[in-house]
Enzyme design. Structure first.
Site, PDB file in Angstrom:
ATOM      1  N   TYR A 163       0.835  -1.216   0.000  1.00  0.00           N
ATOM      2  CA  TYR A 163       0.000   0.000   0.000  1.00  0.00           C
ATOM      3  C   TYR A 163       0.865   1.260   0.000  1.00  0.00           C
ATOM      4  O   TYR A 163       0.598   2.217  -0.740  1.00  0.00           O
ATOM      5  CB  TYR A 163      -0.886  -0.092   1.236  1.00  0.00           C
ATOM      6  CG  TYR A 163      -1.886   1.001   1.451  1.00  0.00           C
ATOM      7  CD1 TYR A 163      -3.000   1.136   0.623  1.00  0.00           C
ATOM      8  CD2 TYR A 163      -1.760   1.872   2.535  1.00  0.00           C
ATOM      9  CE1 TYR A 163      -3.944   2.123   0.863  1.00  0.00           C
ATOM     10  CE2 TYR A 163      -2.700   2.849   2.781  1.00  0.00           C
ATOM     11  CZ  TYR A 163      -3.786   2.977   1.943  1.00  0.00           C
ATOM     12  OH  TYR A 163      -4.725   3.946   2.185  1.00  0.00           O
ATOM     13  N   LYS A 167       0.755   4.059  -2.926  1.00  0.00           N
ATOM     14  CA  LYS A 167       0.283   5.398  -2.586  1.00  0.00           C
ATOM     15  C   LYS A 167       1.326   6.463  -2.894  1.00  0.00           C
ATOM     16  O   LYS A 167       0.974   7.554  -3.349  1.00  0.00           O
ATOM     17  CB  LYS A 167      -0.127   5.453  -1.111  1.00  0.00           C
ATOM     18  CG  LYS A 167      -1.432   4.717  -0.815  1.00  0.00           C
ATOM     19  CD  LYS A 167      -2.561   5.200  -1.717  1.00  0.00           C
ATOM     20  CE  LYS A 167      -3.939   4.910  -1.169  1.00  0.00           C
ATOM     21  NZ  LYS A 167      -5.010   5.299  -2.117  1.00  0.00           N
ATOM     22  N   SER A 197     -13.427   5.142   8.479  1.00  0.00           N
ATOM     23  CA  SER A 197     -14.150   4.406   7.424  1.00  0.00           C
ATOM     24  C   SER A 197     -13.987   2.922   7.696  1.00  0.00           C
ATOM     25  O   SER A 197     -13.344   2.528   8.672  1.00  0.00           O
ATOM     26  CB  SER A 197     -13.559   4.742   6.047  1.00  0.00           C
ATOM     27  OG  SER A 197     -12.337   4.050   5.872  1.00  0.00           O
ATOM     28  N   ARG A 198     -14.493   2.121   6.784  1.00  0.00           N
ATOM     29  CA  ARG A 198     -14.318   0.661   6.916  1.00  0.00           C
ATOM     30  C   ARG A 198     -12.843   0.298   7.027  1.00  0.00           C
ATOM     31  O   ARG A 198     -12.481  -0.662   7.670  1.00  0.00           O
ATOM     32  CB  ARG A 198     -14.879  -0.041   5.679  1.00  0.00           C
ATOM     33  CG  ARG A 198     -16.298   0.304   5.349  1.00  0.00           C
ATOM     34  CD  ARG A 198     -16.787  -0.516   4.197  1.00  0.00           C
ATOM     35  NE  ARG A 198     -15.837  -0.586   3.099  1.00  0.00           N
ATOM     36  CZ  ARG A 198     -15.928  -1.453   2.092  1.00  0.00           C
ATOM     37  NH1 ARG A 198     -16.920  -2.315   2.067  1.00  0.00           N
ATOM     38  NH2 ARG A 198     -15.048  -1.452   1.118  1.00  0.00           N
TER      39      ARG A 198
HETATM   40  P1  NAD Z   1     -13.794   2.581   1.968  1.00  0.00           P
HETATM   41  O1  NAD Z   1     -13.529   1.121   2.045  1.00  0.00           O
HETATM   42  O2  NAD Z   1     -14.864   3.152   2.823  1.00  0.00           O
HETATM   43  O3  NAD Z   1     -14.109   2.983   0.453  1.00  0.00           O
HETATM   44  C1  NAD Z   1     -13.366   2.494  -0.632  1.00  0.00           C
HETATM   45  C2  NAD Z   1     -14.328   2.074  -1.722  1.00  0.00           C
HETATM   46  O4  NAD Z   1     -13.571   1.622  -2.863  1.00  0.00           O
HETATM   47  C3  NAD Z   1     -15.223   0.904  -1.330  1.00  0.00           C
HETATM   48  O5  NAD Z   1     -16.581   1.301  -1.438  1.00  0.00           O
HETATM   49  C4  NAD Z   1     -14.890  -0.205  -2.318  1.00  0.00           C
HETATM   50  O6  NAD Z   1     -16.002  -0.962  -2.725  1.00  0.00           O
HETATM   51  C5  NAD Z   1     -14.322   0.582  -3.480  1.00  0.00           C
HETATM   52  N1  NAD Z   1     -13.462  -0.224  -4.347  1.00  0.00           N
HETATM   53  C6  NAD Z   1     -12.583  -1.184  -3.967  1.00  0.00           C
HETATM   54  N2  NAD Z   1     -11.999  -1.723  -5.058  1.00  0.00           N
HETATM   55  C7  NAD Z   1     -12.527  -1.090  -6.142  1.00  0.00           C
HETATM   56  C8  NAD Z   1     -12.319  -1.193  -7.552  1.00  0.00           C
HETATM   57  N3  NAD Z   1     -11.458  -2.083  -8.068  1.00  0.00           N
HETATM   58  N4  NAD Z   1     -13.005  -0.352  -8.369  1.00  0.00           N
HETATM   59  C9  NAD Z   1     -13.882   0.540  -7.869  1.00  0.00           C
HETATM   60  N5  NAD Z   1     -14.143   0.661  -6.546  1.00  0.00           N
HETATM   61  C10 NAD Z   1     -13.458  -0.135  -5.698  1.00  0.00           C
HETATM   62  O7  NAD Z   1     -12.401   3.319   2.243  1.00  0.00           O
HETATM   63  P2  NAD Z   1     -12.003   4.856   2.508  1.00  0.00           P
HETATM   64  O8  NAD Z   1     -11.339   4.926   3.820  1.00  0.00           O
HETATM   65  O9  NAD Z   1     -13.138   5.768   2.198  1.00  0.00           O
HETATM   66  O10 NAD Z   1     -10.830   5.007   1.427  1.00  0.00           O
HETATM   67  C11 NAD Z   1     -10.924   5.822   0.279  1.00  0.00           C
HETATM   68  C12 NAD Z   1      -9.518   6.089  -0.218  1.00  0.00           C
HETATM   69  O11 NAD Z   1      -8.791   6.850   0.752  1.00  0.00           O
HETATM   70  C13 NAD Z   1      -8.674   4.833  -0.482  1.00  0.00           C
HETATM   71  O12 NAD Z   1      -7.885   5.033  -1.628  1.00  0.00           O
HETATM   72  C14 NAD Z   1      -7.807   4.739   0.754  1.00  0.00           C
HETATM   73  O13 NAD Z   1      -6.621   4.046   0.510  1.00  0.00           O
HETATM   74  C15 NAD Z   1      -7.555   6.210   1.026  1.00  0.00           C
HETATM   75  N6  NAD Z   1      -7.152   6.504   2.397  1.00  0.00           N
HETATM   76  C16 NAD Z   1      -8.028   6.441   3.407  1.00  0.00           C
HETATM   77  C17 NAD Z   1      -7.607   6.761   4.691  1.00  0.00           C
HETATM   78  C18 NAD Z   1      -8.542   6.783   5.840  1.00  0.00           C
HETATM   79  O14 NAD Z   1      -8.123   7.238   6.916  1.00  0.00           O
HETATM   80  N7  NAD Z   1      -9.769   6.337   5.680  1.00  0.00           N
HETATM   81  C19 NAD Z   1      -6.282   7.117   4.934  1.00  0.00           C
HETATM   82  C20 NAD Z   1      -5.409   7.167   3.883  1.00  0.00           C
HETATM   83  C21 NAD Z   1      -5.861   6.876   2.607  1.00  0.00           C
END
Ligand code: NAD
Length: 302
Positions: A163, A167, A197-198
């Site tokens: 990851y 990233k 989030s999840r």
């Molecule tokens: P989340 O799991 O709530 O949402 C991610 C969504 O992506 C899910 O609904 C999933 O179904 C969808 N997904 C997965 N594979 C897919 C694909 N191949 N094509 C289309 N959709 C797909 O997670 P989140 O926390 O909202 O994360 C959103 C983004 O933010 C991600 O890229 C994650 O790495 C990044 N991020 C989140 C955090 C955090 O604190 N939540 C921190 C750093 C980075």
């Protein structure tokens, strides 16, 4: 009347069925955008496929009086997502690459699929979507792209070699695309969010969840995608209502002469690593300046 408005704009948000993407989608819709809600509907580990998260967000946007269409393809089929925007709305202006999942495990236990699945969804997925949208953005001399990174990519994190790699690579994509998009008014930025989030379910407490609302990240994404923004190539962090920007810092360094050996590096490693008089190169030309000076000194010494 909002200063930042997306009236007339079409925005594609990947992974918008949950968490941050859903929050971005609702914000863009409230501010007048027509929204393509993409979500493949996987678990937090990337298993399965389900159209209902994308459909539910579209229903929510419509119930608020907005316009949206669902797409449940994987970002790895990026062209299909852009096709949905063109079929439904006839244009695309903004892309937010947000889809993804985690496959955390320490490096000595990491399988090839843990590595490739993560690179495929985060990095290759963003490539496929951006590549499909890019000619359309170029043609209309307007485009905004936000790639979603992570603190794990910027700083590294235990159990996230896959990851972290994907990233930080996304920010490499941002920096080079920002240069290529400059003349066509295509601005490209990276946002590293922190939000409940999840994906963070198992690592943060209930109080943190309340403070780390995804809705606190979306306004930065909105601004960076607006007509008003002139930011490009930037790396931003956002969470819990705090917003910051990162840049490269380089030590003043040391120019060594003659036949240089590893021993010379050993003798000078403190000077090489000394950040007390640091510089902040903003592009390749600025980054190459010390090489030019060192080359000039070498030529003069001959
Ligand atoms: P989340 O799991 O709530 O949402 C991610 C969504 O992506 C899910 O609904 C999933 O179904 C969808 N997904 C997965 N594979 C897919 C694909 N191949 N094509 C289309 N959709 C797909 O997670 P989140 O926390 O909202 O994360 C959103 C983004 O933010 C991600 O890229 C994650 O790495 C990044 N991020 C989140 C955090 C955090 O604190 N939540 C921190 C750093 C980075």
């Amino acid at each position: 009347m909002n200063f930042v408005s997306f009236e007339g704009k079409v925005v594609l948000i990947t992974g918008a069925g949950n968490g941050l993407g859903k929050s971005h989608a609702l914000m863009f819709a409230r501010l007048g955008a027509r929204v393509v809600v993409n979500d493949y509907g996987t678990t937090a580990k990337g298993e399965g496929a389900d159209k209902s998260p994308a459909d539910a967000v579209v229903d929510e946007i419509k119930s608020l009086g907005g316009e949206a269409v669902a797409n449940a393809d994987s970002v790895e089929d990026g062209a299909r997502l852009v096709e949905t925007a063109m079929d439904a709305f006839g244009r695309i202006d903004i892309v937010v690459n947000n889809a993804g999942f985690l496959r955390d495990t320490s490096f000595h236990k990491m399988s090839e699929s843990d590595w490739f699945d993560i690179i495929n969804v985060h990095l290759n997925g963003a490539f496929m979507v951006n590549r499909a949208a890019w000619p359309l953005l170029r043609e209309q001399n307007f485009g905004r792209i936000v790639n979603t990174a992570s603190a794990a990519g910027i700083y590294g994190n235990f159990g996230q070699v896959n990851y972290s790699s994907a990233k930080l690579a996304l920010h490499g994509m941002t920096q080079a695309l920002a240069i290529e998009g400059q003349k066509r008014n295509i601005l490209v930025n990276t946002v590293a969010p922190a939000a409940a989030s999840r994906l963070t379910d198992t690592v943060i407490s209930r109080e943190q969840t309340a403070a780390l609302r995804p809705e606190y990240v979306s306004p930065l994404v909105g601004y960076l995608c607006s007509e008003e923004s002139s930011q490009s190539g930037g790396l931003f962090e956002a969470g819990a209502g705090w917003f910051g920007k990162l840049r490269w810092e380089r030590s003043r360094g040391a120019a060594l002469k003659g036949e240089i050996t590893p021993d010379d590096i050993a003798k000078n490693i403190d000077a090489i690593s000394d950040f007390s008089d640091a510089t902040h190169p903003r592009n390749i030309a600025e980054a190459f300046a010390p090489f030019g000076e060192a080359m000039g000194a070498a030529v003069a010494a001959r």
